[in-house]
Motif scaffolding. Structure first.
Motif, mmCIF file in Angstrom:
data_model
loop_
_atom_site.group_PDB
_atom_site.id
_atom_site.type_symbol
_atom_site.label_atom_id
_atom_site.label_comp_id
_atom_site.label_asym_id
_atom_site.label_seq_id
_atom_site.Cartn_x
_atom_site.Cartn_y
_atom_site.Cartn_z
ATOM 1 N N ALA A 61 0.731 -1.231 0.136
ATOM 2 C CA ALA A 61 -0.008 0.001 0.108
ATOM 3 C C ALA A 61 0.766 1.355 0.052
ATOM 4 N N THR A 62 2.031 1.346 0.897
ATOM 5 C CA THR A 62 2.574 2.606 1.101
ATOM 6 C C THR A 62 3.950 2.409 0.678
ATOM 7 N N THR A 63 4.681 1.371 0.329
ATOM 8 C CA THR A 63 6.083 1.090 0.030
ATOM 9 C C THR A 63 6.160 0.140 -1.099
ATOM 10 N N GLY A 64 7.298 0.224 -1.797
ATOM 11 C CA GLY A 64 7.438 -0.351 -2.954
ATOM 12 C C GLY A 64 7.975 -1.853 -2.823
ATOM 13 N N GLY A 65 8.281 -2.413 -1.532
ATOM 14 C CA GLY A 65 8.643 -3.657 -1.362
ATOM 15 C C GLY A 65 9.091 -3.887 0.072
ATOM 16 N N ASN A 66 10.138 -4.730 0.153
ATOM 17 C CA ASN A 66 10.665 -5.217 1.476
ATOM 18 C C ASN A 66 11.990 -6.021 1.247
ATOM 19 N N ALA A 67 13.076 -5.928 2.323
ATOM 20 C CA ALA A 67 14.095 -6.796 2.211
ATOM 21 C C ALA A 67 14.010 -7.797 3.412
ATOM 22 N N VAL A 68 14.259 -9.083 3.366
ATOM 23 C CA VAL A 68 14.248 -9.920 4.251
ATOM 24 C C VAL A 68 15.383 -10.731 4.526
ATOM 25 N N PRO A 69 16.123 -10.724 5.603
ATOM 26 C CA PRO A 69 17.327 -11.807 5.758
ATOM 27 C C PRO A 69 16.776 -13.225 5.581
ATOM 28 N N PRO A 73 22.745 -13.360 2.690
ATOM 29 C CA PRO A 73 21.865 -13.174 1.704
ATOM 30 C C PRO A 73 20.349 -12.397 2.108
ATOM 31 N N LEU A 74 19.646 -11.586 1.762
ATOM 32 C CA LEU A 74 18.642 -11.202 1.762
ATOM 33 C C LEU A 74 17.620 -11.250 0.768
ATOM 34 N N ASN A 75 16.508 -11.730 0.870
ATOM 35 C CA ASN A 75 15.445 -11.778 -0.329
ATOM 36 C C ASN A 75 14.815 -10.214 -0.423
ATOM 37 N N THR A 76 14.631 -10.074 -1.387
ATOM 38 C CA THR A 76 14.167 -8.793 -1.901
ATOM 39 C C THR A 76 12.687 -8.914 -2.529
ATOM 40 N N GLU A 121 22.707 -6.192 16.842
ATOM 41 C CA GLU A 121 21.474 -5.664 16.407
ATOM 42 C C GLU A 121 21.404 -4.614 15.370
ATOM 43 N N LEU A 122 20.707 -4.893 14.496
ATOM 44 C CA LEU A 122 20.755 -4.334 13.204
ATOM 45 C C LEU A 122 19.616 -3.516 12.476
ATOM 46 N N ALA A 123 19.713 -2.886 11.467
ATOM 47 C CA ALA A 123 18.383 -2.136 10.891
ATOM 48 C C ALA A 123 18.634 -2.156 9.677
ATOM 49 N N ILE A 124 17.481 -2.609 8.672
ATOM 50 C CA ILE A 124 17.648 -2.612 7.483
ATOM 51 C C ILE A 124 16.768 -1.621 6.597
ATOM 52 N N LEU A 125 17.416 -0.569 5.707
ATOM 53 C CA LEU A 125 16.928 0.211 5.084
ATOM 54 C C LEU A 125 16.852 0.116 3.642
#
Length: 406
Positions: free
Chosen positions: A29-37, A52-55, A128-132
């Motif tokens: 709805a408000t974002t183009g996608g996501n990146a998931v480890p 690896p992260l899946n996008t 502790e990480l953050a993915i942007l």
């Protein structure tokens, strides 16, 4: 069409993601996608691993950037994501993003608290990480990511199904002194397949000296089974009953190492539990094996004695210098070897101590598939009472047995 998210429940989407249905054609709805480890844990040797992260993106949108940051959020958090120092810009390729774990910094400086004091000396812990993630439609998504750094080598033990499973202990805490049987421990690496293990080295230390020496031989750099009893006692400069050997197994990849240890006591060989018995002219047979008068290993002999039953392989040495209460199998063996072996004893007195050896045929198989083997038992007897009746005699005694491994 790009890949769409199918595992939303497995990862926390923060603020920018709208709720999604279970339908395969999910829309954002408000974002183009996501990146998931694709993994949330690595070993402390995986410090050069392309994680690896899946996008996932909605139709017509591409991922333009994935950035990894330290997450500076406090506990409890007012905001679960506070972007700290940047760790890496992920490499994008065919719906995947990867970043190398070497960009995380040292794997040897996790916080450890002891006695109320915290130091950065831990070898395992959590980043502790953050993915942007940034998308071609100008939107972004952000998500927290806890990456656990764990042990790189583990003990394994056999479970009830006969399978090897990971364990925090080796499963062996003692080896019977002079026992020729195998005492096996199982070790296994916990690293990612992409991590090259340089070596696994075994070491030993005797009686908590803290000084370790390499075990003889070379171990393969892989999962394996090790018989601790295969190392001769001369390896440790000799062993006596009660000695403790600490075994350490060190795994190395490049300059990074990890280890596991176990301490094994070379246990004294002792008798089993003490039992009471008696033999008399009215109950004239006795079996040390069964503890009753139905079977016969010794026969009563007057006055106040006993002898080897017919067809039984047993003989005796009387030695009152042996302490019935404290003697181990070694003391009994020494007394037996030094004494005169007889098959009959009479005129025994209260307090007399007798050492005996008896060979029994033991079935190591099953009833349907028997495997009978001769086993030599060492026993010790102490006369505790003698009862003289008008026309009868009775000897009462305590006894215990064991099998001396040599």
């Amino acid at each position: 069409m790009k890949k769409y998210i199918k595992q939303i429940a497995a990862f926390a989407f923060i603020a920018t993601l709208a709720s999604c249905s279970a339908d395969d054609n999910m829309e954002f709805a408000t974002t183009g996608g996501n990146a998931v480890p694709t993994t949330t844990s690595i070993s402390r040797l995986d410090n050069n691993y392309n994680l690896p992260l899946n996008t996932y993106t909605k139709e017509g949108v591409t991922v333009t950037k994935v950035e990894i940051f330290k997450n500076a959020a406090k506990t409890p958090p007012t905001d679960p994501i506070v972007f700290g120092d940047k760790v890496a810009d992920a490499t994008l390729s065919e719906g995947k993003a990867t970043f190398n774990t070497s960009t995380l910094g040292s794997f040897d400086k996790f916080p450890v608290t002891e006695g109320g004091v915290t130091t950065l000396t831990g070898k395992t812990g959590t980043f502790e990480l953050a993915i942007l993630a940034t998308y071609s439609d100008g939107t972004t998504s952000r998500a927290p990511f806890s990456l656990v750094v764990g042990k790189a080598i583990t003990w394994q033990v056999v479970n009830a199904d006969g399978d090897l499973v990971n364990s925090t202990t080796s499963g062996i805490s003692s080896i019977k002194f002079n026992d020729p049987a195998a005492y096996e421990v199982h070790i296994a690496p916990l690293t990612k397949t992409a991590t090259t293990i340089t070596s696994i080295v075994g070491q030993w230390s005797k009686n908590s000296t803290g000084t370790f020496t390499n075990l003889p031989g070379t171990l393969p750099a892989t999962k394996q089974t090790i018989d601790l009893n295969s190392y001769p006692y001369s390896t440790y400069g000799g062993i006596v009953a009660g000695d403790k050997i600490t075994y350490k197994f060190i795994i190395t990849s490049g300059t990074q190492t990890d280890e596991i240890t176990t301490t094994v006591t070379f246990a004294d060989q002792v008798f089993g539990a003490s039992h009471n018995g008696n033999i008399s002219d009215s109950e004239s047979t006795f079996s040390f094996k069964t503890g009753d008068h139905e079977a016969s290993e010794i026969d009563f002999v007057s006055p106040f004695g006993f002898a080897t039953s017919e067809g039984v392989s047993i003989d005796f040495v009387k030695d009152n210098t042996v302490n019935y209460s404290t003697a181990n199998l070694f003391a009994a063996e020494n007394a037996y070897n030094a004494g005169t072996k007889v098959t009959s004893l009479t005129n025994l007195a209260v307090g007399d101590v007798i050492v005996y050896k008896i060979t029994r045929s033991v079935n190591f198989g099953t009833e349907s598939d028997p495997d009978f083997q001769d086993v030599l038992y060492t026993g010790i007897i102490k006369i505790t009472d003698k009862v003289q009746g008008t026309t009868s005699q009775e000897l009462k005694f305590s006894y215990k047995e064991g099998v001396l491994a040599d």
